[in-house]
Design a protein around this motif. Sequence first.
Motif, short mmCIF file in Angstrom:
data_model
loop_
_atom_site.label_atom_id
_atom_site.label_comp_id
_atom_site.label_asym_id
_atom_site.label_seq_id
_atom_site.Cartn_x
_atom_site.Cartn_y
_atom_site.Cartn_z
N ALA B 59 74.23 76.10 -16.89
CA ALA B 59 75.25 75.25 -17.07
C ALA B 59 75.59 74.16 -15.84
N ALA B 60 75.61 74.81 -14.70
CA ALA B 60 75.61 73.76 -13.46
C ALA B 60 74.64 72.76 -13.49
N TRP B 61 73.28 73.11 -13.86
CA TRP B 61 72.31 72.27 -13.69
C TRP B 61 72.46 71.05 -14.74
N LEU B 62 72.86 71.47 -16.17
CA LEU B 62 73.15 70.47 -17.05
C LEU B 62 74.36 69.45 -16.81
N SER B 63 75.48 70.31 -16.26
CA SER B 63 76.39 69.57 -15.79
C SER B 63 76.02 68.50 -14.77
N PHE B 64 75.25 68.78 -14.03
CA PHE B 64 74.78 67.76 -12.95
C PHE B 64 74.16 66.64 -13.36
N TRP B 65 73.16 66.91 -14.49
CA TRP B 65 72.54 65.87 -14.96
C TRP B 65 73.29 65.00 -15.77
N ILE B 66 74.24 65.63 -16.55
CA ILE B 66 75.26 64.74 -17.36
C ILE B 66 75.99 63.91 -16.33
N ALA B 67 76.67 64.54 -15.30
CA ALA B 67 77.36 63.72 -14.48
C ALA B 67 76.46 62.52 -13.75
N VAL B 68 75.19 62.69 -13.41
CA VAL B 68 74.46 61.45 -13.01
C VAL B 68 74.15 60.43 -14.14
N ALA B 69 73.92 60.95 -15.18
CA ALA B 69 73.58 59.74 -16.12
C ALA B 69 74.68 59.02 -16.45
N SER B 70 76.10 60.01 -16.75
CA SER B 70 77.20 59.10 -17.02
C SER B 70 77.68 58.18 -16.15
N ALA B 71 77.69 58.64 -14.72
CA ALA B 71 77.97 57.82 -13.64
C ALA B 71 77.16 56.65 -13.47
N SER B 72 75.86 56.80 -13.67
CA SER B 72 75.23 55.70 -13.40
C SER B 72 75.03 54.43 -14.62
N ILE B 73 75.16 55.06 -15.84
CA ILE B 73 75.49 54.04 -16.98
C ILE B 73 76.90 53.47 -16.84
N ALA B 74 77.82 54.20 -16.53
CA ALA B 74 79.08 53.78 -16.22
C ALA B 74 79.09 52.77 -15.12
N LEU B 75 78.29 52.92 -14.04
CA LEU B 75 78.41 51.95 -12.96
C LEU B 75 78.06 50.73 -13.31
N VAL B 76 76.88 50.42 -14.27
CA VAL B 76 76.37 49.26 -14.51
C VAL B 76 77.56 48.46 -15.52
N LEU B 77 77.98 49.23 -16.51
CA LEU B 77 78.95 48.54 -17.39
C LEU B 77 80.27 48.21 -16.67
N GLY B 78 80.51 48.98 -15.75
CA GLY B 78 81.98 49.08 -14.92
C GLY B 78 81.84 47.79 -14.06
N THR B 79 80.72 47.54 -13.48
CA THR B 79 80.35 46.54 -12.64
C THR B 79 80.55 45.00 -13.34
N LEU B 80 79.64 45.23 -14.45
CA LEU B 80 79.71 43.81 -15.43
C LEU B 80 81.25 43.64 -15.64
N CYS B 81 81.88 44.73 -16.20
CA CYS B 81 83.19 44.45 -16.55
C CYS B 81 84.17 43.85 -15.44
N SER B 82 83.85 44.60 -14.19
CA SER B 82 84.84 43.84 -13.02
C SER B 82 84.34 42.32 -12.65
N VAL B 83 83.07 42.05 -13.04
CA VAL B 83 82.58 40.69 -12.66
C VAL B 83 83.17 39.72 -13.81
N ALA B 84 83.32 40.44 -14.91
CA ALA B 84 84.03 39.34 -15.98
C ALA B 84 85.56 39.22 -15.77
N LEU B 85 86.11 40.23 -15.33
CA LEU B 85 87.61 40.24 -15.17
C LEU B 85 87.94 39.46 -13.94
N VAL B 86 86.95 39.59 -12.83
CA VAL B 86 87.44 38.97 -11.57
C VAL B 86 86.99 37.43 -11.74
#
Lengths: 313, 268
Positions: B59-86
């Motif tokens: 479960a720890a291993w699974l959670s680790f990879w889910i967290a890596v994947a979610s944080a990385s996809i969200a980093l791209v989308l969140g940065t685009l979102c910030s650029v658009a807003l600012v």
Amino acid sequence: MSQSETPLRTRWYTKLFGPGAASGRALVIFAPVAWLTVFFVVPLAVVFGISLAIKEFGRPPYSDLLTVGEGGTVQLTLHLSNYLRIITDPLYVTAYLSSIRIAAISTIVALLIGYPMAYFIARARDPWRNVLLMLVILPFWTSFLLRVYALSGFMRGNGVINGLLGIFGIEPIQMMQTDFAVYVGIVYTYLPFMVLPLFTTLVKLDVSLLEASADLGAKPWQTFWSITLPLSLPGIAAGSMLVFIPAIGEFVIPSLLGGPSTLMIGRVLWDEFFSNTNWPRASAVAVAMLLIVVVPIMLMQRAQDAVVEGRTR
Amino acid sequence: MRRNWLILSLTVFGFAFLYGPILSLIIFSFNDNRLVTVWSGFSTRWYAELFADTQILDAAWLSFWIAVASASIALVLGTLCSVALVRFRRFRGRTALAGMASAPLVMPDVITGLSLLLLFVSMESLIGWPAGRGVGTIIIAHTTFCIAYITVVVRSRLSDLDLSLEEAAMDLGATPVRVFFDITLPIISPALVSGWLLAFTLSLDDLVIASFVSGPGSSTLPMVIYSKIRLGVSPDVNALATIIIAIVTVGVLAATLLQMRRSARKSS
């Protein structure tokens, strides 16, 4: 920044994203808009839709809103029974009201504990200030669930607090599975969210105002009451929102620390979904819950926008 | 001076309140006794038991990879979102995007979880995707709320940023894309790192949303811990908590020291 400067300042963005090259700009906007629309806005609409269905056996376990009859006639069937039930059944009304009560009391307690901490840290000298600030943030990075678990070990019947009381010859107190444990749990887990915004406003407070007040003969509590407290109101508001809003929908704390009589709306939704598999009822509870949080959410949003916009000008 | 003593003692109480339960948990993770609160001698047996527990480790291993994947996809989308807003001051739907990007921050977890599950179920019956629920649906759900947190962090850094650097690069003939990657991105990189770490932590920590959108065979670490705690006392959870606290403490300490040294260098 004045209006006339705007075109110059954003010139290079206009080159890529202006009327001449709308595609690049559209692409940057499109990706987050598309994601958040599909996975945040549409789901809320789906919840509202399903709250108007009724529970049925099958997969998925709710009635269809749209049915195609003979000859291609489309029939729309909406049920208001879930909402009627929520309004009339004392279970939901009690859960609704006690969520607000528990969240409000916990917020006030967190404010009373968090304010002196934030004040002390804001007045501390430099290396100490950073160390104390780090100590406030540190628990936030560790697992929420494990902190609730640590607290339950602390308050258990044979736990540390009762052990300490026993040394002084005091009988053990039943703390776990009471509303008291839920208050303690919320204050414990959300305290950093209260302290940080308070610290941010208190550290910006102009010390010369306090000195002037003291020079004019004000007693310390008068200075606090008429200068420090009013000037820190934005921090109080932000911290209170950050504790109050998530506390209303809290599930983990009432389910691990509270007793069977601790009714909170988040827990009711959970049980409705997982224990009763009544998805339409759970959806109606979610819609009702949104109504309590939507006003604070909008206030937060406006405050946040004001901060961000204010800085760019 | 009495007031200062009052504030000091209240502060000490506050910190004792924050750290008392954590310290007692760490101490009792080295307790030999199965009863978590009765001390019967130093032992590391719960750590041994933890590392033999494949359910927790998986479960720890699974959670680790889910967290890596979610944080990385969200980093791209969140940065685009910030650029658009600012950076894009006016465009149609700007208010809507700002609202969508900050509402998940305050949305109760039970509503986020329920609404995404109902979406996945409806989509599956309409278009056949996603077929069943599991790791993929958890990553989608976590990415969605992580976008909001990353946008907060990156947006505030981006709006503090001095535009003249980007303009200078433009004037020297760099294309906007190049300016973004060569100038903007390196400057906001500390915000990107802290935003990613925040998203990673939040994903790793989420119990409620994952419980709604996970499927059979995709139990994350918080889900396993929750079911263990519900069943009663389990000393190996104490051992796990101690390990997590140790990792976090080292990380936060290092980050604070780095920051203190950097600000000291700036002021000297």
